[in-house]
Scaffold this active site. Structure first.
Site, PDB file in Angstrom:
ATOM      1  N   ASP A   1      -7.877   2.030   7.274  1.00 39.94           N
ATOM      2  CA  ASP A   1      -7.718   2.179   5.827  1.00 39.94           C
ATOM      3  C   ASP A   1      -6.985   0.985   5.224  1.00 39.94           C
ATOM      4  O   ASP A   1      -7.361   0.475   4.177  1.00 39.94           O
ATOM      5  CB  ASP A   1      -6.934   3.461   5.496  1.00 39.94           C
ATOM      6  CG  ASP A   1      -7.867   4.659   5.377  1.00 39.94           C
ATOM      7  OD1 ASP A   1      -9.098   4.442   5.338  1.00 39.94           O
ATOM      8  OD2 ASP A   1      -7.353   5.791   5.337  1.00 39.94           O
TER       9      ASP A   1
ATOM     10  N   ASP B   1      -1.174  -1.114   5.752  1.00 40.71           N
ATOM     11  CA  ASP B   1      -1.016  -0.540   7.086  1.00 40.71           C
ATOM     12  C   ASP B   1      -1.899  -1.260   8.100  1.00 40.71           C
ATOM     13  O   ASP B   1      -2.939  -1.794   7.759  1.00 40.71           O
ATOM     14  CB  ASP B   1      -1.421   0.939   7.070  1.00 40.71           C
ATOM     15  CG  ASP B   1      -0.358   1.789   6.397  1.00 40.71           C
ATOM     16  OD1 ASP B   1       0.777   1.295   6.255  1.00 40.71           O
ATOM     17  OD2 ASP B   1      -0.670   2.926   6.009  1.00 40.71           O
TER      18      ASP B   1
ATOM     19  N   ASP C   1      -4.027  -0.240  10.051  1.00 49.22           N
ATOM     20  CA  ASP C   1      -5.102   0.656  10.496  1.00 49.22           C
ATOM     21  C   ASP C   1      -6.358   0.375   9.674  1.00 49.22           C
ATOM     22  O   ASP C   1      -6.381  -0.552   8.860  1.00 49.22           O
ATOM     23  CB  ASP C   1      -4.675   2.123  10.363  1.00 49.22           C
ATOM     24  CG  ASP C   1      -4.342   2.488   8.914  1.00 49.22           C
ATOM     25  OD1 ASP C   1      -4.624   1.684   7.998  1.00 49.22           O
ATOM     26  OD2 ASP C   1      -3.775   3.579   8.709  1.00 49.22           O
TER      27      ASP C   1
ATOM     28  N   GLU D   1       0.837  -1.189   0.000  1.00 54.13           N
ATOM     29  CA  GLU D   1       0.000   0.000   0.000  1.00 54.13           C
ATOM     30  C   GLU D   1       0.879   1.248   0.000  1.00 54.13           C
ATOM     31  O   GLU D   1       1.671   1.458   0.907  1.00 54.13           O
ATOM     32  CB  GLU D   1      -0.896  -0.021   1.243  1.00 54.13           C
ATOM     33  CG  GLU D   1      -1.620   1.276   1.509  1.00 54.13           C
ATOM     34  CD  GLU D   1      -2.360   1.259   2.844  1.00 54.13           C
ATOM     35  OE1 GLU D   1      -2.376   0.208   3.528  1.00 54.13           O
ATOM     36  OE2 GLU D   1      -2.925   2.298   3.205  1.00 54.13           O
TER      37      GLU D   1
END
Ligand code: TTJ
Length: 648
Positions: free
Chosen positions: A516, A512, A514, A439
């Site tokens: 997102d 990541d 998180d 990403e």
């Protein structure tokens, strides 16, 4: 063995008559090579034990003598299964001089012989019976309530511990029924003896769908507050289709349902169309999920395609000059469950989940075609939607084919023409080659610097890729990021997809830690699940697990994956000096060396393999996360706040 310790040698010798020796040899064989009888001694084999026992209760229900089965996981990870059927016969058999009950639990393959005329319909893939479960359990006790009495007997590792006797104490309630309790042997199941409630629940729900009117409960007594779920579907597989479609927009309600019989084969079909571009076709034979399909599936597909085309032509919904809709066209957006009960199923294929009997093909074709044609004639509005959907699919298919040809010529899907952003690895051996889908460009940069050049290729992708759940094939093919993934993998696309051409045997999604990142991961998994599924089946798809924290204290350094782990470590590091904690918000915050150390280096990293075993749940999760119904998605996200371990 253990119970006979007080007997003299002579007494023991006398007892071991021919049949006894046979019994012990039989069950010893099971303990020596458990894999031969239950496939594997992994967690899957452990759960198989439950199904072997449950199947017996289901047979009794299918014969019309029981309507409830209760499964309980006890605190010690033992299992009880009860039914309210006639109870296993307890009479002394002439041939063996032993109660039938004992034979059921000590002779291999004895189960089917007590059918009393009816044939054995259910039965796990291996269908080996209660004696195998007994052989692989440190303890097994059984109670039978029938003829106003309660009979009990127990075993250890397949050996009789207490011969059958009438008892007063025990489990009352039912006037007739069977109760079995067993504790799997940790010596056999070395990997794990812990039952997974999710696995048990999913299959029990499925069994309830497949056997309408049968109540099955699953209770877990291991948590502080025991949990219990109760499954009973009067509508059978109709409700299965409802369940599969709960997160989708359907073209009509309720699902179409067909039931019939031909040559002793019972056929049930339930189906419904959705606005999706995919289809979800599940087939079963005698309650076994036939993943590889087979004759019943062929009969269904053939009849569906024929009937839709016939109907469309007869009702002038197609021009005479139009080509027939293909099978893929008429199955776009289809959710269907096909369930047959066959007296003598022949299972073929690599995983023995492909039905081979040709009479099942005609039975399903005839039963389904007649009824479905009548249904379309009686419901012209629904029929129109089905034909329109197929026609649209046909147009999209033709357009996609054209787009694919153009793309291929122009630039596209050839290995020789690798995408510009790909930093390929130097080895050409797919077995050791790994493709990291990363990403963001900045993390992509670090990954390129930090990687092992020989084995690791890096393909950075920008943010959120196209949601394939809501796009037709031609749009998907036009998408740059997606094309680069296919090109790099080298597997081709759609009908041409060929997993044996994969350039990398590990495709590693690195996003990541998180929300997102989780979303991007889900988008990628959706793409893989819908359009590259053979990669999942081959076990080529992985998720990288970047750490959340780094803790340092003097020379000590440790990467941490969870808040719990952090707490534990900080507890251990309590004496001064104060540990330094770095929290990583994204991959981009790690430099090349850290990224290599924590997430890419095969020596330290943690990879989660994604498997598609549970295709049903995956289909639902993806429809929910990526489809057009908002409410269930919001609910799911609330329930799974970080969707940390999306297990598909
Ligand atoms: C067979 O034909 C005569 C009457 O009883 C039939 C029978 O075997 N019934 C039966 C077996 N009901 N339930 C079982 C059974 C249930 C469980 C949970 C486990 C086992 C091994 C058998």
């Amino acid at each position: 063995m253990a119970n006979n310790e007080n007997e003299t040698k002579e007494e023991r010798a006398r007892e071991y008559d021919a049949s006894q020796i046979q019994v012990l040899e039989g069950l010893e064989a099971v303990r020596k090579r458990p894999g031969m009888y239950i496939g594997t001694t992994s967690s899957q084999g452990l759960h198989h034990l439950v199904w072997e026992i449950v199947d017996n209760g289901i047979d009794e229900a299918l014969a019309g003598f029981a309507n409830a089965i209760h499964v309980t996981v006890k605190k010690d990870n033992s299992i009880t299964v009860t039914d309210n059927g006639r109870g296993i016969p307890v009479d002394i058999q002439k041939k063996t001089g032993k109660p039938a009950l004992e034979t059921v639990f000590t002779i291999l393959h004895a189960g089917g012989k007590f059918g009393g005329g009816g044939y054995k319909v259910s039965g796990g893939l291996h269908g080996v019976g209660a004696s195998v479960v007994n052989a692989l359990s440190t303890e097994l006790d059984v109670q039978v309530v029938r003829d106003g009495k309660r009979y009990a007997m127990d075993f250890t590792r397949g050996h009789v511990k207490t011969p059958m006797h009438v008892t007063e104490t025990g489990l009352p309630e039912e006037k007739h029924g069977t109760y079995v309790h067993f504790l799997p042997d940790p010596y056999i199941f070395q990997e794990t003896t812990t039952f997974d409630i999710q696995t048990l629940t999913t299959r029990i729900r499925e069994l309830a769908f497949l056997n309408k009117g049968l109540r099955i409960t699953i209770r877990d007594e291991r948590p502080e507050t025991p949990t219990e779920e109760d499954f009973l579907y009067e509508g059978g597989i109709r409700h299965y289709v409802d369940y599969l479609n709960k997160n989708k927009t359907t073209l009509f309600e309720p699902p179409i349902y067909v039931e019939g019989e031909e040559n002793g084969i019972t056929v049930e079909v339930a189906l419904q169309y959705t606005e999706d571009y995919h289809n979800n076709l599940l087939t079963f034979t005698n309650n076994i999920h036939t993943y590889e399909g087979g004759t019943h599936e062929e009969g269904f597909k053939r009849a569906l395609t024929r009937v839709v085309n016939d109907y469309a032509r007869q009702n002038k919904l197609m021009k005479d000059s139009d080509a027939n809709l293909t099978g893929d066209d008429v199955r776009e957006g289809l959710t269907a469950v096909v369930s047959v009960k066959h007296p003598d199923p022949q299972f073929e294929g690599q995983t023995k989940t492909k039905l081979g009997n040709s009479d099942a093909r005609t039975a399903v074709d005839h039963t389904f075609a007649d009824h479905f044609m009548r249904f379309l004639m009686e419901h012209p509005d629904v029929a129109r939607k089905v034909v329109d959907k197929g026609t649209l699919a046909s147009k999209a298919r033709v357009a996609a084919k054209r787009a694919r040809e153009v793309t291929r010529k122009k630039s596209g899907l050839e290995i020789s023409n690798l995408p510009g952003k790909l930093a390929d690895n130097t080895s050409k051996d797919p077995e050791i080659s790994e493709l990291f889908i990363v990403e963001g460009d900045s993390a992509g940069g670090s990954a390129k610097q930090g990687r092992s050049r020989l084995t690791q290729a890096i393909l950075p992708i920008r943010g959120k890729i196209l949601n394939v759940e809501k796009a037709s094939m031609d749009r998907i093919l036009a998408n740059e990021e997606i094309r680069s993934m296919f090109t790099a993998m080298g597997t081709g696309f759609g009908d041409d997809f060929d997993v044996s051409k994969a350039n990398y045997h590990k495709l590693i999604i690195m996003t990541d830690a998180d929300v997102d990142g989780a979303h991007i991961r889900t988008l990628l998994l959706t793409l893989i699940y819908r359009y590259m599924r053979p990669l999942l089946d081959a076990g080529f798809v992985y998720i990288a697990c970047p750490p959340l924290y780094r803790v340092r204290q003097g020379k000590f350094q440790r990467y941490i994956d969870s808040d719990e782990e952090l707490k534990a470590i900080l507890g251990q590091l309590a004496p001064s000096p104060k540990p330094q904690i770095q929290r990583y918000k994204g991959l981009g915050e790690m430099d090349a060396e850290q990224l290599w150390d924590t997430t890419m280096n095969p020596e330290n990293r943690r990879l989660l393999r994604v498997d598609s075993q549970d295709a049903i749940n995956a289909d639902q999760v993806f429809s929910m996360l990526m489809g057009d119904k908002v409410a269930p998605r919001r609910q799911f996200i609330e329930d799974n706040a970080t969707f940390a371990d999306l297990d598909v």
